[in-house]
Motif scaffolding. Structure first.
Motif, PDB file in Angstrom:
ATOM      1  N   MET A   1       0.796  -1.205   0.000  1.00 21.79           N
ATOM      2  CA  MET A   1       0.000   0.000   0.000  1.00 21.79           C
ATOM      3  C   MET A   1       0.842   1.276   0.000  1.00 21.79           C
ATOM      4  O   MET A   1       0.473   2.216  -0.688  1.00 21.79           O
ATOM      5  N   GLN A   4       1.807   2.083  -3.561  1.00 25.98           N
ATOM      6  CA  GLN A   4       0.685   2.605  -4.333  1.00 25.98           C
ATOM      7  C   GLN A   4       0.421   4.056  -3.980  1.00 25.98           C
ATOM      8  O   GLN A   4       0.122   4.880  -4.848  1.00 25.98           O
ATOM      9  N   GLN A   5       0.550   4.389  -2.697  1.00 19.94           N
ATOM     10  CA  GLN A   5       0.334   5.774  -2.276  1.00 19.94           C
ATOM     11  C   GLN A   5       1.425   6.683  -2.839  1.00 19.94           C
ATOM     12  O   GLN A   5       1.155   7.817  -3.233  1.00 19.94           O
ATOM     13  N   LEU A   7       2.906   6.280  -5.700  1.00 22.95           N
ATOM     14  CA  LEU A   7       2.533   6.504  -7.100  1.00 22.95           C
ATOM     15  C   LEU A   7       1.403   7.514  -7.226  1.00 22.95           C
ATOM     16  O   LEU A   7       1.377   8.316  -8.167  1.00 22.95           O
ATOM     17  N   ARG A   8       0.457   7.489  -6.287  1.00 21.18           N
ATOM     18  CA  ARG A   8      -0.621   8.487  -6.312  1.00 21.18           C
ATOM     19  C   ARG A   8      -0.056   9.898  -6.113  1.00 21.18           C
ATOM     20  O   ARG A   8      -0.484  10.850  -6.770  1.00 21.18           O
TER      21      ARG A   8
END
Length: 118
Positions: A1, A4-5, A7-8
């Protein structure tokens, strides 16, 4: 996670660059003394004063500096390590402020001693 954060955050940085709201995104050096990971609400569980991150079977052993306010639920958890190797957990919460009924004019003062005063 946390990946992914990251990348956001990178996507948001490039969108802001393309829309002329910010400069070109710069990347952190691997030699940086502080590391951190950000967990969104789907990647952690906070229940009864105990915090469990994603992919962990047991809750973290945390020395709390202060309790969370009544009714506050964490929306984001940031785990960071400083240059001395100590780990810190920051909880981002949306605090519940109860409005008192007011008849008449109200002024708000953002002071140094308290966040605000009516």
């Amino acid at each position: 996670m946390p990946l992914q954060q990251a990348l956001r955050h990178l996507q948001t940085a490039f969108v802001n660059f393309w829309e002329k709201r910010a400069g070109y995104p710069t990347f952190k050096s691997k030699k940086r003394s502080r590391r951190s990971a950000e967990y969104t609400s789907s990647a952690f569980r906070y229940y009864d004063g105990r915090l469990t991150l994603a992919k962990m079977a047991e809750p973290l052993t945390i020395v709390w500096s202060r309790p969370l306010p009544e009714g506050a639920t964490p929306s984001t958890v940031t785990v960071s390590q400083d240059s001395a190797g100590r780990w810190f957990v920051s909880l981002l919460c949306e605090d519940v402020i109860e409005d008192a009924p007011v008849s008449g004019a109200v002024g708000i003062d953002a002071g140094l001693d308290s966040l605000l005063a009516l």
